[in-house]
Design a protein around this motif. Sequence first.
Motif, PDB file in Angstrom:
ATOM      1  N   UNK A 218      40.925  64.002  87.870  1.00 37.81           N
ATOM      2  CA  UNK A 218      39.867  63.128  88.374  1.00 37.81           C
ATOM      3  C   UNK A 218      39.473  63.402  89.823  1.00 37.81           C
ATOM      4  N   UNK A 219      39.778  64.597  90.342  1.00 39.69           N
ATOM      5  CA  UNK A 219      39.464  64.877  91.739  1.00 39.69           C
ATOM      6  C   UNK A 219      37.960  64.863  91.996  1.00 39.69           C
ATOM      7  N   UNK A 220      37.199  65.495  91.112  1.00 44.27           N
ATOM      8  CA  UNK A 220      35.750  65.557  91.269  1.00 44.27           C
ATOM      9  C   UNK A 220      35.147  64.159  91.217  1.00 44.27           C
ATOM     10  N   UNK A 221      35.558  63.375  90.219  1.00 41.81           N
ATOM     11  CA  UNK A 221      35.024  62.023  90.072  1.00 41.81           C
ATOM     12  C   UNK A 221      35.356  61.150  91.272  1.00 41.81           C
ATOM     13  N   UNK A 222      36.597  61.262  91.762  1.00 45.00           N
ATOM     14  CA  UNK A 222      37.004  60.434  92.892  1.00 45.00           C
ATOM     15  C   UNK A 222      36.245  60.804  94.159  1.00 45.00           C
ATOM     16  N   UNK A 223      35.972  62.085  94.343  1.00 48.45           N
ATOM     17  CA  UNK A 223      35.192  62.517  95.501  1.00 48.45           C
ATOM     18  C   UNK A 223      33.783  61.944  95.444  1.00 48.45           C
ATOM     19  N   UNK A 224      33.138  62.061  94.287  1.00 52.73           N
ATOM     20  CA  UNK A 224      31.778  61.542  94.126  1.00 52.73           C
ATOM     21  C   UNK A 224      31.760  60.032  94.357  1.00 52.73           C
ATOM     22  N   UNK A 225      32.720  59.346  93.770  1.00 53.03           N
ATOM     23  CA  UNK A 225      32.775  57.888  93.908  1.00 53.03           C
ATOM     24  C   UNK A 225      32.981  57.482  95.378  1.00 53.03           C
ATOM     25  N   UNK A 226      33.915  58.151  96.051  1.00 48.25           N
ATOM     26  CA  UNK A 226      34.219  57.814  97.438  1.00 48.25           C
ATOM     27  C   UNK A 226      33.010  58.018  98.336  1.00 48.25           C
ATOM     28  N   UNK A 227      32.316  59.150  98.167  1.00 53.92           N
ATOM     29  CA  UNK A 227      31.164  59.438  99.015  1.00 53.92           C
ATOM     30  C   UNK A 227      30.007  58.486  98.717  1.00 53.92           C
ATOM     31  N   UNK A 228      29.849  58.101  97.457  1.00 49.91           N
ATOM     32  CA  UNK A 228      28.796  57.149  97.107  1.00 49.91           C
ATOM     33  C   UNK A 228      29.081  55.784  97.720  1.00 49.91           C
ATOM     34  N   UNK A 229      30.331  55.350  97.664  1.00 52.74           N
ATOM     35  CA  UNK A 229      30.706  54.061  98.249  1.00 52.74           C
ATOM     36  C   UNK A 229      30.451  54.068  99.753  1.00 52.74           C
ATOM     37  N   UNK A 230      30.830  55.146 100.433  1.00 58.89           N
ATOM     38  CA  UNK A 230      30.612  55.245 101.878  1.00 58.89           C
ATOM     39  C   UNK A 230      29.128  55.173 102.223  1.00 58.89           C
ATOM     40  N   UNK A 231      28.297  55.832 101.426  1.00 60.95           N
ATOM     41  CA  UNK A 231      26.860  55.838 101.692  1.00 60.95           C
ATOM     42  C   UNK A 231      26.238  54.474 101.440  1.00 60.95           C
ATOM     43  N   UNK A 235      24.318  51.128 104.099  1.00 60.83           N
ATOM     44  CA  UNK A 235      23.017  50.494 103.935  1.00 60.83           C
ATOM     45  C   UNK A 235      23.014  49.118 104.592  1.00 60.83           C
ATOM     46  N   UNK A 236      21.931  48.758 105.285  1.00 58.10           N
ATOM     47  CA  UNK A 236      21.868  47.463 105.972  1.00 58.10           C
ATOM     48  C   UNK A 236      22.089  46.269 105.043  1.00 58.10           C
ATOM     49  N   UNK A 237      21.678  46.405 103.781  1.00 58.58           N
ATOM     50  CA  UNK A 237      21.774  45.279 102.857  1.00 58.58           C
ATOM     51  C   UNK A 237      23.173  45.107 102.271  1.00 58.58           C
ATOM     52  N   UNK A 238      24.063  46.058 102.501  1.00 61.83           N
ATOM     53  CA  UNK A 238      25.416  45.973 101.936  1.00 61.83           C
ATOM     54  C   UNK A 238      26.309  45.144 102.849  1.00 61.83           C
ATOM     55  N   UNK A 239      26.959  44.132 102.295  1.00 59.92           N
ATOM     56  CA  UNK A 239      27.755  43.198 103.093  1.00 59.92           C
ATOM     57  C   UNK A 239      29.087  43.790 103.527  1.00 59.92           C
ATOM     58  N   UNK A 240      29.790  44.440 102.589  1.00 53.26           N
ATOM     59  CA  UNK A 240      31.115  44.961 102.908  1.00 53.26           C
ATOM     60  C   UNK A 240      31.523  45.998 101.874  1.00 53.26           C
ATOM     61  N   UNK A 241      32.736  46.541 102.042  1.00 49.96           N
ATOM     62  CA  UNK A 241      33.193  47.583 101.132  1.00 49.96           C
ATOM     63  C   UNK A 241      33.424  47.068  99.717  1.00 49.96           C
ATOM     64  N   UNK A 242      33.727  45.786  99.585  1.00 48.19           N
ATOM     65  CA  UNK A 242      33.909  45.199  98.250  1.00 48.19           C
ATOM     66  C   UNK A 242      32.604  45.263  97.464  1.00 48.19           C
ATOM     67  N   UNK A 247      28.946  47.739  93.368  1.00 44.59           N
ATOM     68  CA  UNK A 247      27.638  48.282  93.000  1.00 44.59           C
ATOM     69  C   UNK A 247      27.783  49.688  92.419  1.00 44.59           C
ATOM     70  N   UNK A 248      28.615  50.517  93.044  1.00 44.26           N
ATOM     71  CA  UNK A 248      28.843  51.875  92.525  1.00 44.26           C
ATOM     72  C   UNK A 248      29.431  51.811  91.119  1.00 44.26           C
ATOM     73  N   UNK A 249      30.372  50.912  90.891  1.00 42.37           N
ATOM     74  CA  UNK A 249      30.978  50.774  89.562  1.00 42.37           C
ATOM     75  C   UNK A 249      29.958  50.324  88.519  1.00 42.37           C
ATOM     76  N   UNK A 250      29.011  49.494  88.936  1.00 39.98           N
ATOM     77  CA  UNK A 250      28.015  48.972  87.995  1.00 39.98           C
ATOM     78  C   UNK A 250      27.112  50.079  87.437  1.00 39.98           C
ATOM     79  N   UNK A 251      26.819  51.079  88.253  1.00 38.17           N
ATOM     80  CA  UNK A 251      25.890  52.126  87.811  1.00 38.17           C
ATOM     81  C   UNK A 251      26.608  53.437  87.496  1.00 38.17           C
TER      82      UNK A 251
END
Length: 267
Positions: A218-231, A235-242, A247-251
């Motif tokens: 799962x190295x590839x998947x975890x990298x993609x997920x981590x970078x998407x979460x960071x991005x 975003x100004x509209x994002x409240x926190x890391x939770x 949101x990333x998990x939803x899509x």
Amino acid sequence: MAPSTTQTPEAAAPTPTPSSSAAATSPELPAIVKNDPARTGFDPATKWWMNYFKILSGQITTEGAFHYRESRYVANEERDCKTCEGYRDWAFAHSPTVRFMREKIEALNGRLDADNVVCRRCPARLTADGEVHRQSGGFSPGHGILICANEVRDRKHLEDTLAHEMVHAWDHLRWKVDWAGGKDLKHAACTEIRASMLSGECRWTKEAITRGNWTLTQQFQECVRKRAVQSVLARPACKDDVQAVKVVNQVWDSCFADTRPFDEVYR
């Protein structure tokens, strides 16, 4: 992301403006830390090689080393931009991924070339919480693609960065993306998943060798997920890391499976 009418990026050169630059004035965000020679040991008025020696001998703090690094980027800005432009021109001429994406963008009535894919110095920011905020590039629907010349390590790094931003450009032309996330953060999450997945920045060799993130599964998947979460978190509209993770998990399932305009993950 829902289909929408085609929009074409304009040719004006983008100005490197960090998305979270409000940190300098907003009370909710950590303040930007500025250099104090008495505290850090780094004196910009001193010769660069003397400061470098002081770093090697432990006379400059980690914070001071950050400010020294930024000062060298200012001094070498012209050189870095010329190198970046050479890498960019090579990618447009020889990179299979960049050439393919350029054709697909043109098919949607878009245009990306040396006029609106520009190399600039992007200042990093050190905030009071100890975090260093950097960027490798960015996409602006009304301007084009910014490549941060001072952060480009080599030609392959620029190729990955350019491919990432070109996926964003294609998504913008193909769908109406809410980039700031003011209406729907799922748009931002989806395009970030796709850009990290298709650009090559999460391939095994880069994660294992360059970043030291080595796992058997799962190295590839975890990298993609981590970078998407960071991005999404940026975003100004994002409240926190939770919220970013949610949101990333939803899509995730639909967007990770969407390799358009490629038939499969190429890089």
